[in-house]
Design a protein around this motif. Structure first.
Motif, PDB file in Angstrom:
ATOM      1  N   ALA A 148       0.843  -1.192   0.000  1.00  0.00           N
ATOM      2  CA  ALA A 148       0.000   0.000   0.000  1.00  0.00           C
ATOM      3  C   ALA A 148       0.880   1.244   0.000  1.00  0.00           C
ATOM      4  CB  ALA A 148      -0.914  -0.007   1.214  1.00  0.00           C
ATOM      5  N   GLY A 149       0.430   2.284  -0.673  1.00  0.00           N
ATOM      6  CA  GLY A 149       1.194   3.510  -0.764  1.00  0.00           C
ATOM      7  C   GLY A 149       0.771   4.304  -1.977  1.00  0.00           C
ATOM      8  N   PRO A 150       1.482   5.384  -2.300  1.00  0.00           N
ATOM      9  CA  PRO A 150       1.063   6.261  -3.392  1.00  0.00           C
ATOM     10  C   PRO A 150       1.037   5.589  -4.760  1.00  0.00           C
ATOM     11  CG  PRO A 150       3.282   6.826  -2.659  1.00  0.00           C
ATOM     12  CD  PRO A 150       2.717   5.877  -1.648  1.00  0.00           C
ATOM     13  N   HIS A 151       1.875   4.573  -4.967  1.00  0.00           N
ATOM     14  CA  HIS A 151       1.851   3.851  -6.240  1.00  0.00           C
ATOM     15  C   HIS A 151       0.493   3.167  -6.423  1.00  0.00           C
ATOM     16  CE1 HIS A 151       5.913   3.964  -4.567  1.00  0.00           C
ATOM     17  NE2 HIS A 151       6.389   4.007  -5.801  1.00  0.00           N
ATOM     18  N   LEU A 152       0.077   2.425  -5.401  1.00  0.00           N
ATOM     19  CA  LEU A 152      -1.200   1.712  -5.452  1.00  0.00           C
ATOM     20  C   LEU A 152      -2.371   2.687  -5.481  1.00  0.00           C
ATOM     21  CD1 LEU A 152      -2.957  -0.841  -5.271  1.00  0.00           C
ATOM     22  CD2 LEU A 152      -2.722  -0.698  -2.779  1.00  0.00           C
ATOM     23  N   TYR A 153      -2.324   3.713  -4.642  1.00  0.00           N
ATOM     24  CA  TYR A 153      -3.445   4.651  -4.566  1.00  0.00           C
ATOM     25  C   TYR A 153      -3.656   5.359  -5.909  1.00  0.00           C
ATOM     26  CZ  TYR A 153      -2.572   3.965   0.433  1.00  0.00           C
ATOM     27  OH  TYR A 153      -2.365   3.422   1.675  1.00  0.00           O
ATOM     28  N   ASN A 154      -2.561   5.761  -6.556  1.00  0.00           N
ATOM     29  CA  ASN A 154      -2.683   6.396  -7.858  1.00  0.00           C
ATOM     30  C   ASN A 154      -3.220   5.427  -8.901  1.00  0.00           C
ATOM     31  OD1 ASN A 154      -1.542   9.318  -8.510  1.00  0.00           O
ATOM     32  ND2 ASN A 154      -0.404   8.537  -6.753  1.00  0.00           N
ATOM     33  N   ALA A 155      -2.776   4.178  -8.828  1.00  0.00           N
ATOM     34  CA  ALA A 155      -3.252   3.172  -9.777  1.00  0.00           C
ATOM     35  C   ALA A 155      -4.748   2.957  -9.651  1.00  0.00           C
ATOM     36  CB  ALA A 155      -2.496   1.861  -9.567  1.00  0.00           C
ATOM     37  N   VAL A 183      -9.770  -1.308   0.023  1.00  0.00           N
ATOM     38  CA  VAL A 183     -10.748  -0.821  -0.958  1.00  0.00           C
ATOM     39  C   VAL A 183     -11.796   0.054  -0.277  1.00  0.00           C
ATOM     40  CG1 VAL A 183     -12.609  -1.531  -2.504  1.00  0.00           C
ATOM     41  CG2 VAL A 183     -10.397  -2.684  -2.615  1.00  0.00           C
ATOM     42  N   ASP A 184     -12.251  -0.378   0.894  1.00  0.00           N
ATOM     43  CA  ASP A 184     -13.237   0.427   1.622  1.00  0.00           C
ATOM     44  C   ASP A 184     -12.678   1.813   1.932  1.00  0.00           C
ATOM     45  OD1 ASP A 184     -15.067  -1.614   1.555  1.00  0.00           O
ATOM     46  OD2 ASP A 184     -14.630  -2.343   3.584  1.00  0.00           O
ATOM     47  N   GLY A 185     -11.417   1.859   2.376  1.00  0.00           N
ATOM     48  CA  GLY A 185     -10.791   3.141   2.685  1.00  0.00           C
ATOM     49  C   GLY A 185     -10.616   4.012   1.454  1.00  0.00           C
ATOM     50  N   LEU A 186     -10.227   3.399   0.343  1.00  0.00           N
ATOM     51  CA  LEU A 186     -10.050   4.153  -0.897  1.00  0.00           C
ATOM     52  C   LEU A 186     -11.382   4.684  -1.411  1.00  0.00           C
ATOM     53  CD1 LEU A 186      -7.422   1.943  -2.764  1.00  0.00           C
ATOM     54  CD2 LEU A 186      -7.092   4.293  -1.982  1.00  0.00           C
ATOM     55  N   GLU A 187     -12.419   3.878  -1.292  1.00  0.00           N
ATOM     56  CA  GLU A 187     -13.734   4.335  -1.741  1.00  0.00           C
ATOM     57  C   GLU A 187     -14.184   5.555  -0.948  1.00  0.00           C
ATOM     58  OE1 GLU A 187     -16.035   0.468  -3.589  1.00  0.00           O
ATOM     59  OE2 GLU A 187     -16.141   0.802  -1.417  1.00  0.00           O
ATOM     60  N   ASP A 188     -13.918   5.527   0.354  1.00  0.00           N
ATOM     61  CA  ASP A 188     -14.287   6.679   1.180  1.00  0.00           C
ATOM     62  C   ASP A 188     -13.487   7.909   0.787  1.00  0.00           C
ATOM     63  OD1 ASP A 188     -16.088   5.127   2.566  1.00  0.00           O
ATOM     64  OD2 ASP A 188     -14.719   4.720   4.243  1.00  0.00           O
ATOM     65  N   ARG A 189     -12.197   7.708   0.545  1.00  0.00           N
ATOM     66  CA  ARG A 189     -11.346   8.859   0.231  1.00  0.00           C
ATOM     67  C   ARG A 189     -11.659   9.432  -1.142  1.00  0.00           C
ATOM     68  NH1 ARG A 189      -7.005  11.130  -1.820  1.00  0.00           N
ATOM     69  NH2 ARG A 189      -5.586  12.299  -0.461  1.00  0.00           N
ATOM     70  N   LEU A 190     -11.866   8.544  -2.123  1.00  0.00           N
ATOM     71  CA  LEU A 190     -12.107   8.987  -3.495  1.00  0.00           C
ATOM     72  C   LEU A 190     -13.567   9.335  -3.752  1.00  0.00           C
ATOM     73  CD1 LEU A 190      -9.949   6.284  -5.332  1.00  0.00           C
ATOM     74  CD2 LEU A 190      -9.324   8.666  -4.935  1.00  0.00           C
ATOM     75  N   GLU A 191     -14.425   8.933  -2.795  1.00  0.00           N
ATOM     76  CA  GLU A 191     -15.865   9.114  -2.972  1.00  0.00           C
ATOM     77  C   GLU A 191     -16.310   8.501  -4.302  1.00  0.00           C
ATOM     78  OE1 GLU A 191     -16.684  13.258  -2.524  1.00  0.00           O
ATOM     79  OE2 GLU A 191     -16.332  13.247  -0.361  1.00  0.00           O
TER      80      GLU A 191
END
Length: 280
Positions: A148-155, A183-191
């Motif tokens: 996990a990190g900026p590489h994954l989050y950007n992808a 995924v749950d955390g990313l969905e919340d952050r990215l809305e």
């Protein structure tokens, strides 16, 4: 357009090898395909595909320079054609310092009063949208590292969907459970909703425990249209010769082996299933 990220917390040769095989299968289906290698490790998709990119030249233009808004030319100029029929935006050693570089770029944007326009975890999507790249391809696949990190989050922000190679073991299942939280955390952050196009159990043996894990993957609601048996000889051979599984079987095996041909057929079936999900 079909976009997805191949991600497996377990890492290993399976993730990128299956990813490369899927890319080739999409291309063989007549689609224009781009792979984006966001993995900073030397043993990444760029290495596997034997793409000659100046990854250790700090002065050369590369994907990171575009993410931090310091490009040296059009991002299209970074794209290489591969022998497998699809294109690749290669990795670079600057990816090792991506988090620090993005933080510094964000601070610069804040100092200039432009911070609201610079999201360090959404830069890949922004860079692609600002270019003509999405209009040139039917399929874009991003391959980040297994952390996990900026590489994954950007992808994930750029693709909004995942294909998950997973080992049907206790460790592999923990990776799936951890990914659910991610995924749950990313969905919340990215809305935004992030979908799982397919889980790909690989290294499947014939023991009762592995069959139980395979059933659990499907019972958790993950589409798993194919399961790939243990194929370490094939996958490791691909890395030795720096090529996709199909190329390895066709060019480096002295004879066709039924179990390896079955694996290639399953990957082709998986690519078709993923394409059909996108068409629905």
């Amino acid at each position: 357009m079909l976009t997805y990220t191949t991600y497996s917390e377990a890492g290993g040769v399976g993730k990128s090898t299956i990813g490369a095989a899927l890319l080739e299968a999409h291309a063989n289906h007549g689609l224009d395909v781009l792979a984006i290698d966001m993995d900073q490790q030397n043993g990444s998709l760029t290495y596997l595909l034997d793409v000659d990119a100046p990854r250790d030249d700090s002065q050369a233009d590369n994907i990171v320079r575009h993410l931090i808004d310091r490009p040296k030319g059009p991002i299209e100029d970074l794209i290489h054609e591969t022998e497998s029929g699809f294109d690749l935006l290669p990795s670079h050693n600057m990816l090792e310092n991506l988090e620090d570089l993005l933080n510094r770029a964000q601070q610069m944007a804040d100092d200039l009063g432009e911070g609201d326009d610079f999201d360090p975890y959404d830069r890949l999507r922004q860079v692609l949208l600002e270019s003509s790249i999405p209009q040139e391809y039917d399929v874009i696949v991003v391959d980040p590292p297994a952390t996990a990190g900026p590489h994954l989050y950007n992808a994930v922000s750029a693709t909004r969907s995942l294909v998950i190679p997973v080992e049907p073991t206790g460790k592999g299942m923990q990776s799936v459970l951890g990914l659910e939280e991610l995924v749950d955390g990313l969905e919340d952050r990215l809305e935004a909703e992030i979908g799982v196009l397919a889980a790909v159990p690989n290294g499947v043996g014939r023991t009762s425990d592995q069959e139980r894990y395979l059933t659990e993957i499907r019972d958790r609601g993950y589409p798993a249209p194919v399961a790939i048996r243990e194929r370490s000889s094939l996958f490791e051979g691909c890395w030795d010769q720096q090529c996709t599984p199909r190329h390895y079987v066709e060019e480096y095996r002295d004879r066709q082996r039924d179990h390896e041909m079955e694996t290639l057929e399953k990957i082709d079936q998986l690519a078709t299933e993923i394409e059909e999900v996108d068409d629905r």
